[in-house]
Design a protein around this motif. Structure first.
Motif, PDB file in Angstrom:
ATOM      1  N   MET A   1       0.816  -1.193   0.000  1.00 54.21           N
ATOM      2  CA  MET A   1       0.000   0.000   0.000  1.00 54.21           C
ATOM      3  C   MET A   1       0.866   1.265   0.000  1.00 54.21           C
ATOM      4  O   MET A   1       0.589   2.213  -0.728  1.00 54.21           O
ATOM      5  N   LYS A   2       1.937   1.255   0.827  1.00 54.53           N
ATOM      6  CA  LYS A   2       2.831   2.416   0.877  1.00 54.53           C
ATOM      7  C   LYS A   2       3.463   2.668  -0.485  1.00 54.53           C
ATOM      8  O   LYS A   2       3.600   3.816  -0.911  1.00 54.53           O
ATOM      9  N   THR A   3       3.852   1.599  -1.159  1.00 57.61           N
ATOM     10  CA  THR A   3       4.501   1.747  -2.461  1.00 57.61           C
ATOM     11  C   THR A   3       3.531   2.316  -3.484  1.00 57.61           C
ATOM     12  O   THR A   3       3.913   3.167  -4.300  1.00 57.61           O
ATOM     13  N   THR A   4       2.291   1.904  -3.439  1.00 58.35           N
ATOM     14  CA  THR A   4       1.286   2.438  -4.360  1.00 58.35           C
ATOM     15  C   THR A   4       1.093   3.932  -4.117  1.00 58.35           C
ATOM     16  O   THR A   4       1.044   4.723  -5.061  1.00 58.35           O
ATOM     17  N   ILE A   5       0.998   4.317  -2.853  1.00 58.57           N
ATOM     18  CA  ILE A   5       0.846   5.734  -2.508  1.00 58.57           C
ATOM     19  C   ILE A   5       2.078   6.513  -2.968  1.00 58.57           C
ATOM     20  O   ILE A   5       1.957   7.602  -3.545  1.00 58.57           O
ATOM     21  N   ALA A   6       3.256   5.956  -2.740  1.00 59.39           N
ATOM     22  CA  ALA A   6       4.495   6.617  -3.160  1.00 59.39           C
ATOM     23  C   ALA A   6       4.524   6.799  -4.676  1.00 59.39           C
ATOM     24  O   ALA A   6       4.947   7.854  -5.169  1.00 59.39           O
ATOM     25  N   LYS A   7       4.079   5.788  -5.427  1.00 59.57           N
ATOM     26  CA  LYS A   7       4.049   5.897  -6.891  1.00 59.57           C
ATOM     27  C   LYS A   7       3.100   6.997  -7.346  1.00 59.57           C
ATOM     28  O   LYS A   7       3.430   7.777  -8.242  1.00 59.57           O
ATOM     29  N   VAL A   8       1.933   7.067  -6.721  1.00 60.28           N
ATOM     30  CA  VAL A   8       0.953   8.096  -7.089  1.00 60.28           C
ATOM     31  C   VAL A   8       1.525   9.488  -6.800  1.00 60.28           C
ATOM     32  O   VAL A   8       1.450  10.393  -7.639  1.00 60.28           O
ATOM     33  N   GLY A  13       3.812  14.526  -8.746  1.00 59.70           N
ATOM     34  CA  GLY A  13       4.874  15.516  -8.619  1.00 59.70           C
ATOM     35  C   GLY A  13       5.942  15.443  -9.693  1.00 59.70           C
ATOM     36  O   GLY A  13       6.983  16.097  -9.583  1.00 59.70           O
ATOM     37  N   HIS A  14       5.709  14.650 -10.725  1.00 58.69           N
ATOM     38  CA  HIS A  14       6.714  14.493 -11.783  1.00 58.69           C
ATOM     39  C   HIS A  14       6.847  15.794 -12.584  1.00 58.69           C
ATOM     40  O   HIS A  14       5.855  16.375 -13.001  1.00 58.69           O
ATOM     41  N   PRO A  15       8.087  16.257 -12.793  1.00 55.31           N
ATOM     42  CA  PRO A  15       8.285  17.507 -13.542  1.00 55.31           C
ATOM     43  C   PRO A  15       7.664  17.496 -14.936  1.00 55.31           C
ATOM     44  O   PRO A  15       7.298  18.541 -15.456  1.00 55.31           O
ATOM     45  N   PHE A  16       7.525  16.328 -15.548  1.00 52.58           N
ATOM     46  CA  PHE A  16       6.920  16.262 -16.876  1.00 52.58           C
ATOM     47  C   PHE A  16       5.416  16.467 -16.830  1.00 52.58           C
ATOM     48  O   PHE A  16       4.784  16.645 -17.865  1.00 52.58           O
ATOM     49  N   LEU A  17       4.854  16.472 -15.643  1.00 55.61           N
ATOM     50  CA  LEU A  17       3.451  16.807 -15.460  1.00 55.61           C
ATOM     51  C   LEU A  17       3.320  18.236 -14.911  1.00 55.61           C
ATOM     52  O   LEU A  17       2.611  19.061 -15.470  1.00 55.61           O
ATOM     53  N   THR A  18       4.041  18.515 -13.838  1.00 55.67           N
ATOM     54  CA  THR A  18       3.873  19.799 -13.155  1.00 55.67           C
ATOM     55  C   THR A  18       4.394  20.991 -13.954  1.00 55.67           C
ATOM     56  O   THR A  18       3.730  22.030 -13.998  1.00 55.67           O
ATOM     57  N   VAL A  19       5.547  20.864 -14.579  1.00 58.97           N
ATOM     58  CA  VAL A  19       6.139  22.015 -15.273  1.00 58.97           C
ATOM     59  C   VAL A  19       5.307  22.454 -16.475  1.00 58.97           C
ATOM     60  O   VAL A  19       4.966  23.641 -16.587  1.00 58.97           O
ATOM     61  N   LEU A 157       6.447  14.329  -1.474  1.00 58.95           N
ATOM     62  CA  LEU A 157       7.174  14.020  -2.709  1.00 58.95           C
ATOM     63  C   LEU A 157       8.568  13.487  -2.386  1.00 58.95           C
ATOM     64  O   LEU A 157       9.017  12.492  -2.971  1.00 58.95           O
ATOM     65  N   ALA A 158       9.256  14.111  -1.447  1.00 64.08           N
ATOM     66  CA  ALA A 158      10.583  13.637  -1.030  1.00 64.08           C
ATOM     67  C   ALA A 158      10.481  12.225  -0.459  1.00 64.08           C
ATOM     68  O   ALA A 158      11.286  11.349  -0.804  1.00 64.08           O
ATOM     69  N   TRP A 159       9.485  12.009   0.396  1.00 63.75           N
ATOM     70  CA  TRP A 159       9.289  10.669   0.965  1.00 63.75           C
ATOM     71  C   TRP A 159       9.080   9.647  -0.147  1.00 63.75           C
ATOM     72  O   TRP A 159       9.663   8.559  -0.127  1.00 63.75           O
ATOM     73  N   SER A 160       8.265   9.993  -1.151  1.00 66.82           N
ATOM     74  CA  SER A 160       7.969   9.040  -2.229  1.00 66.82           C
ATOM     75  C   SER A 160       9.224   8.673  -3.014  1.00 66.82           C
ATOM     76  O   SER A 160       9.431   7.506  -3.354  1.00 66.82           O
ATOM     77  N   ARG A 161      10.065   9.657  -3.294  1.00 66.98           N
ATOM     78  CA  ARG A 161      11.271   9.396  -4.072  1.00 66.98           C
ATOM     79  C   ARG A 161      12.223   8.474  -3.306  1.00 66.98           C
ATOM     80  O   ARG A 161      12.870   7.613  -3.895  1.00 66.98           O
ATOM     81  N   ILE A 162      12.282   8.669  -2.001  1.00 70.21           N
ATOM     82  CA  ILE A 162      13.138   7.816  -1.168  1.00 70.21           C
ATOM     83  C   ILE A 162      12.521   6.435  -1.011  1.00 70.21           C
ATOM     84  O   ILE A 162      13.209   5.420  -1.171  1.00 70.21           O
TER      85      ILE A 162
END
Length: 190
Positions: A1-8, A13-19, A157-162
């Motif tokens: 479950m944590k990994t799914t949340i981290a992926k979302v 927060g992906h720069p190819f979406l946000t920027v 976002l930082a937590w997800s990347r880690i």
């Protein structure tokens, strides 16, 4: 479950979406509709579309391990094409004397990308966090509440990347610092 949340969280927060979303939103907020369409097509079509296709093609060919281009050596090659396209679009925007906000934002983004490329030789700074922090300061210059909310999203976002194993804390901190540095530069010069 944590990994799914981290992926979302990582995808949101992906720069190819946000920027590109921010760029299009900004352009339609400060420019005429016709000019906003032209500039949006220039930025999205001149940077994000070719880099996105190059990244997808690189993953398919095995040149890149994943869409985040997480491998430090692979990322160095990715930086070259991305920096070149951003430089080209920045030159066009400056040469056609577009608005100061857009010229400054692109110039700061270009400096951020160049510094990140240089830093990448020693440490793989998180580009997710670099561009997130940078955008946060751009948004902050337009709307304080929205900017603070956007900047606070840096924590999950930082937590997800880690959590996803894409970065370690040091890389997340360096990315955030780079983005913040150029974001503050934009804020001061804007």
């Amino acid at each position: 479950m944590k990994t799914t949340i981290a992926k979302v969280i990582s995808i949101v927060g992906h720069p190819f979406l946000t920027v590109p979303l921010f760029a299009v939103f900004l352009l339609f907020s400060i420019e005429s509709t016709q000019r906003a369409i032209y500039l949006s097509l220039l930025i999205v079509g001149g940077i994000f579309l070719p880099v996105g296709l190059k990244t997808l093609w690189g993953v398919r060919k095995g040149t890149y391990t994943n869409l985040d281009v997480s491998d430090q050596g692979q990322r160095q090659k990715w930086f070259v094409a991305t920096t070149f396209l951003l430089l080209l679009v920045t030159i066009i925007v400056w040469a056609t004397n577009q608005g100061w906000t857009l010229r400054l934002a692109l110039a700061c983004a270009l400096v951020l990308l160049v510094i990140a490329q240089l830093v990448n030789r020693r440490i793989k700074a998180s580009m997710h966090l670099a561009f997130h922090a940078f955008l946060g300061f751009l948004i902050l210059s337009l709307n304080g509440v929205a900017g603070v909310c956007f900047l606070l999203f840096a924590l999950p976002l930082a937590w997800s990347r880690i959590h996803l194993g894409r970065h370690i804390w040091k890389e997340v901190i360096v990315g955030t610092a780079l983005g913040s540095l150029l974001g503050v530069a934009f804020w001061v010069l804007h």
